[in-house]
Scaffold this motif. Sequence first.
Motif, short mmCIF file in Angstrom:
data_model
loop_
_atom_site.label_atom_id
_atom_site.label_comp_id
_atom_site.label_asym_id
_atom_site.label_seq_id
_atom_site.Cartn_x
_atom_site.Cartn_y
_atom_site.Cartn_z
N GLY A 1 0.71 7.10 -6.46
CA GLY A 1 -0.37 8.05 -6.68
C GLY A 1 0.08 9.49 -6.46
N ALA A 2 0.87 9.69 -5.42
CA ALA A 2 1.38 11.03 -5.15
C ALA A 2 2.29 11.51 -6.27
CB ALA A 2 2.12 11.04 -3.82
N THR B 1 -3.69 -3.01 -8.90
CA THR B 1 -2.36 -2.43 -9.10
C THR B 1 -1.99 -2.44 -10.57
OG1 THR B 1 -1.76 -3.37 -6.95
CG2 THR B 1 0.01 -2.44 -8.26
N THR C 1 4.90 1.60 -8.74
CA THR C 1 3.83 0.64 -9.02
C THR C 1 4.40 -0.74 -9.33
OG1 THR C 1 2.46 2.44 -9.88
CG2 THR C 1 1.79 0.20 -10.45
N LEU D 1 0.46 4.17 -2.70
CA LEU D 1 0.18 5.55 -2.31
C LEU D 1 1.25 6.50 -2.83
CD1 LEU D 1 -1.02 5.01 1.37
CD2 LEU D 1 -2.41 5.81 -0.55
N GLU E 1 0.83 -1.20 0.00
CA GLU E 1 0.00 0.00 0.00
C GLU E 1 0.87 1.26 0.00
OE1 GLU E 1 -3.10 0.36 -0.50
OE2 GLU E 1 -3.57 -1.77 -0.51
N ALA E 2 1.99 1.21 0.68
CA ALA E 2 2.87 2.37 0.73
C ALA E 2 3.39 2.71 -0.67
CB ALA E 2 4.04 2.11 1.68
#
Length: 285
Positions: free
Chosen positions: A13-14, A41, A28, A10, A6-7
């Motif tokens: 995405g940032a 993903t 990714t 995230l 998840e890190a």
Amino acid sequence: APEEVEAHVLLAGALAGLRDFEAAVVETERAIRLAPDRANTYAGLGALEMARGRVDAAENAFKKATALDHTSAAPHLALANFYWIRERNADAEQAVKRALAFEPTSQAAHRVMASFALALNRPAEAEAHLTKVLGLTKAPDDALALADFYISRRAEASARSVLAALEKTPAAALAAVRLATLDHAAGRTERAYARLDQILEKTPADSEALVARSRLLLADGRHDEAVAFARKAVAASPAHSSAARVALGAAQAAKRDTNAAANAYADALRANPRAGAAHLGLARL
């Protein structure tokens, strides 16, 4: 660990938000190596590859997502969107059909199929999917979407039937605006204006009602009043809304105030660069 996956997602995405697509892809891919069976993903990777112009890599990522998830519509809709953007309409339609096969009650899939059907001029199919969505959600927004479809097809009785059911819902004012437009088109001018006046008495800054009144006044040749109501609509509407600015442009164009009309249409395009009515208005000018 799931937390580590998840890190990376995230962070990707940032980075994408900062338009650093190369670094976003790297994060990714790290997430995929940690959890190679996560369909979402791969769908994210497909979107990133599209953003950096790698079409084949994007398609492969979207396909991988569909291969991993056999239960939900989401990855198939992502693939359909990819095909639609690439103007591969037949492939896009097949992807949405697969989405519905996996998830027959997917509201998103029915909405997408309705959009495809409208774009491809297949109104009967569009009606079926819009009706299905309303049956699933019972939501006023979906009722308005179905009513708008009927209005666009000049199916007045069907549109009125859908709109009448919204009388005591939060969408009552939006329904009344549409009913006023139908009344005016049917020659019931006084009734049309009365409906809008009822809305504006309760909510003087209702931008939808103000825009509608400007348009009706314009159709009736009352250009000065049309401009006045369009200006009120612009003042009442959000900065990102183009409809009021288009109405103002149309009213000013009718008054032969070309410069003011051009400025209004330009404002509409700044709010929404894809506002077709604004492009058409400028072309007419």
